[in-house]
Design a protein around this motif. Structure first.
Motif, PDB file in Angstrom:
ATOM      1  N   ILE A  86       3.668  -3.031  24.513  1.00 36.97           N
ATOM      2  CA  ILE A  86       4.700  -3.355  23.853  1.00 36.97           C
ATOM      3  C   ILE A  86       4.329  -4.464  24.247  1.00 36.97           C
ATOM      4  O   ILE A  86       3.676  -4.601  25.803  1.00 36.97           O
ATOM      5  CB  ILE A  86       6.027  -3.588  24.130  1.00 36.97           C
ATOM      6  N   THR A  87       4.302  -6.082  23.461  1.00 37.97           N
ATOM      7  CA  THR A  87       4.119  -6.933  23.716  1.00 37.97           C
ATOM      8  C   THR A  87       5.308  -8.184  24.003  1.00 37.97           C
ATOM      9  O   THR A  87       6.756  -7.941  23.415  1.00 37.97           O
ATOM     10  CB  THR A  87       2.659  -7.532  22.337  1.00 37.97           C
ATOM     11  N   ILE A  88       4.877  -8.742  25.024  1.00 32.43           N
ATOM     12  CA  ILE A  88       6.683  -9.600  25.694  1.00 32.43           C
ATOM     13  C   ILE A  88       6.716 -10.829  24.831  1.00 32.43           C
ATOM     14  O   ILE A  88       6.132 -11.669  24.053  1.00 32.43           O
ATOM     15  CB  ILE A  88       6.319  -9.685  27.183  1.00 32.43           C
ATOM     16  N   PRO A  89       7.963 -10.145  24.064  1.00 31.51           N
ATOM     17  CA  PRO A  89       8.892 -11.078  23.606  1.00 31.51           C
ATOM     18  C   PRO A  89       9.212 -12.267  23.562  1.00 31.51           C
ATOM     19  O   PRO A  89       9.715 -12.646  24.821  1.00 31.51           O
ATOM     20  CB  PRO A  89       9.846 -10.628  21.957  1.00 31.51           C
ATOM     21  N   LYS A  90       9.690 -13.626  23.103  1.00 39.45           N
ATOM     22  CA  LYS A  90      10.303 -14.984  23.832  1.00 39.45           C
ATOM     23  C   LYS A  90      11.402 -14.185  25.178  1.00 39.45           C
ATOM     24  O   LYS A  90      11.868 -14.981  25.992  1.00 39.45           O
ATOM     25  CB  LYS A  90      10.571 -15.954  22.879  1.00 39.45           C
ATOM     26  N   SER A  91      12.459 -13.621  24.129  1.00 37.53           N
ATOM     27  CA  SER A  91      13.659 -13.035  24.733  1.00 37.53           C
ATOM     28  C   SER A  91      12.522 -12.058  26.108  1.00 37.53           C
ATOM     29  O   SER A  91      13.962 -11.937  27.369  1.00 37.53           O
ATOM     30  CB  SER A  91      13.815 -12.405  24.230  1.00 37.53           C
ATOM     31  N   GLY A  92      11.669 -11.599  26.201  1.00 33.57           N
ATOM     32  CA  GLY A  92      11.179 -11.220  27.710  1.00 33.57           C
ATOM     33  C   GLY A  92      10.866 -11.519  28.672  1.00 33.57           C
ATOM     34  O   GLY A  92      10.827 -11.524  29.801  1.00 33.57           O
ATOM     35  N   VAL A  93      10.352 -13.068  28.555  1.00 32.23           N
ATOM     36  CA  VAL A  93       9.980 -14.199  29.335  1.00 32.23           C
ATOM     37  C   VAL A  93      10.511 -13.759  30.453  1.00 32.23           C
ATOM     38  O   VAL A  93      11.837 -14.555  30.383  1.00 32.23           O
ATOM     39  CB  VAL A  93       9.056 -15.224  28.911  1.00 32.23           C
ATOM     40  N   GLY A  94      10.299 -13.634  31.366  1.00 33.45           N
ATOM     41  CA  GLY A  94      10.786 -13.296  32.954  1.00 33.45           C
ATOM     42  C   GLY A  94      11.059 -12.651  33.309  1.00 33.45           C
ATOM     43  O   GLY A  94      11.579 -12.543  34.420  1.00 33.45           O
ATOM     44  N   LEU A  95      11.515 -11.488  32.405  1.00 35.76           N
ATOM     45  CA  LEU A  95      11.485 -10.159  33.408  1.00 35.76           C
ATOM     46  C   LEU A  95      10.511  -9.842  34.383  1.00 35.76           C
ATOM     47  O   LEU A  95       9.603 -10.276  34.256  1.00 35.76           O
ATOM     48  CB  LEU A  95      11.637  -9.143  32.384  1.00 35.76           C
ATOM     49  N   LEU A  96      10.858  -8.955  34.872  1.00 40.96           N
ATOM     50  CA  LEU A  96      10.330  -8.640  36.051  1.00 40.96           C
ATOM     51  C   LEU A  96       9.537  -6.766  36.200  1.00 40.96           C
ATOM     52  O   LEU A  96      10.454  -5.800  35.243  1.00 40.96           O
ATOM     53  CB  LEU A  96      10.729  -8.332  37.850  1.00 40.96           C
ATOM     54  N   LEU A  97       8.206  -6.945  36.261  1.00 40.12           N
ATOM     55  CA  LEU A  97       8.177  -5.371  36.111  1.00 40.12           C
ATOM     56  C   LEU A  97       7.904  -4.334  36.422  1.00 40.12           C
ATOM     57  O   LEU A  97       7.306  -4.812  37.838  1.00 40.12           O
ATOM     58  CB  LEU A  97       6.352  -5.347  35.113  1.00 40.12           C
ATOM     59  N   ASN A  98       8.403  -3.302  36.531  1.00 40.79           N
ATOM     60  CA  ASN A  98       8.897  -2.270  36.897  1.00 40.79           C
ATOM     61  C   ASN A  98       7.649  -1.579  37.504  1.00 40.79           C
ATOM     62  O   ASN A  98       6.433  -1.076  36.567  1.00 40.79           O
ATOM     63  CB  ASN A  98       9.785  -1.372  36.892  1.00 40.79           C
TER      64      ASN A  98
END
Length: 356
Positions: A86-98
């Motif tokens: 997946i490509t990170i969209p604007k809504s996903g910016v700042g999430l921490l990758l597990n």
């Protein structure tokens, strides 16, 4: 020019934190289980407590970061988690990758454009390359990072990369907008159904008389679903494996929110002639007929036009008259409590009876 990802990209492993570092609020975490087809599902995010944040700053995701699941099921399964990208969209910016996923980021956007790289990673060429390097059992395989780093590709000049990415992005935006419109139309159709057939406020209802005995408008009558559709409640018993297994099977895990999700399909052999009806058809209405909590979920096949087998844990309806199928879906989807009431079996595993 032929470039190797290992030489021109940064690879960031997902963070591996302990269960006691989670909390009910804090910094949102992206897990492989939150991958939703080509994007992110925000319905059941976990959160990392604030005092653990400094240890995992490197796992913060940026716009257009590419996230690849490195652990999951075998690639022969539809939408297998292993290798899914997946490509990170604007809504996903700042999430921490597990853990069980890796972030891929271009080191120099003047050589490899990040958005172009995202589309490349979703291509069959890339998916086939990395999945062929997966190791482990069919239901739990792991793709080594070395298998991703070793991918080589003949990248066009940077202007061409950006032009391609821009064109594909425009199509993605168009698809997203159309999906939003479809959702709004479906909601409107549902409201119209309720207004006309539940509240009986259809056009011209002011002048219609109601039957005191039935409570229905005059000329209307109650009928059984079975009078208008073919109800098939006994599908095939299946054995799963790897040899000769070529047809995907829909089971109760695939029936979600009115749609059909293909994350958990398995594969089985071709059906016998006596069970040919148990192949999925367009406009079939599917009802989960087994389970606890999942029993009574309803979905409709509006787009899958290929050979799928319907498992025996699903009751499916096939209209005798095409026009009745559309209205029937809205009626059926509202009656989960009814299906639960006619189920039989233990509280842990109920089964839907055929009386529809």
């Amino acid at each position: 020019m032929m470039l190797k990802l290992e030489d021109y990209c940064k690879f960031i492993n997902g963070g591996s934190w302990t269960a006691n570092e989670y909390s009910e609020e804090g910094y949102p975490v992206l897990k492989v289980s939150n991958f939703d087809k080509d994007s992110i599902s925000f319905n059941e995010l976990s959160y990392l407590q604030e005092n653990s944040f400094n240890k995992y700053k490197k796992n913060i995701l940026k716009l257009y970061d590419i996230v690849i699941a490195t652990v999951g099921s075998h690639p022969s399964l539809v939408n297998s988690a292993a290798g899914r990208c997946i490509t990170i969209p604007k809504s996903g910016v700042g999430l921490l990758l597990n853990q069980n996923a890796i972030c891929l980021r271009s080191l120099n956007n003047e050589i490899i454009d990040q958005r172009y790289l995202g589309y490349l990673c979703k291509s069959q060429l890339f998916q086939h390359f990395i999945q062929q390097r997966g190791k482990g059992a069919a239901n739990q395989m792991r793709i080594p990072i070395s298998g991703i780093k070793g991918f080589k590709f003949d990248f066009p000049e940077i202007k061409t990369q950006r032009k391609i990415a821009s064109i594909l992005s425009a199509y993605d935006d168009l698809i997203e907008n159309n999906l939003k419109r479809i959702k709004l139309l479906e909601e409107q159709a549902q409201l119209t159904y309720e207004e006309w057939f539940v509240r009986f406020k259809f056009p011209g209802h002011e002048t219609v008389k109601f039957d005191e005995e039935t409570g229905l408008p005059e000329g209307w009558e109650k009928v059984k679903v079975a009078d208008y559709v073919k109800v098939i409640s006994k599908g095939p018993s299946l054995k799963y494996g790897s040899d000769g297994q070529k047809y995907p099977v829909l089971n109760q895990s695939c029936i979600r929110n009115g749609e059909i999700e293909l994350e958990k399909v398995l594969y089985a052999k071709e059906l016998s002639k006596s069970k040919k009806d148990c192949y999925l058809r367009l406009n079939d209405i599917l009802i989960n007929s087994m389970g606890q909590g999942t029993l009574g979920r309803v979905s409709k096949n509006i787009s899958i036009d290929q050979t799928f087998i319907i498992h025996n844990c699903i009751t499916f309806l096939r209209a005798k008259e095409k026009y009745s199928q559309y209205m029937l879906f809205y009626f059926i989807s509202r009656h989960k409590p009814y299906f639960e009431s006619i189920a039989q079996g233990s509280t842990g595993q109920s089964t839907l009876r055929k009386e529809l």
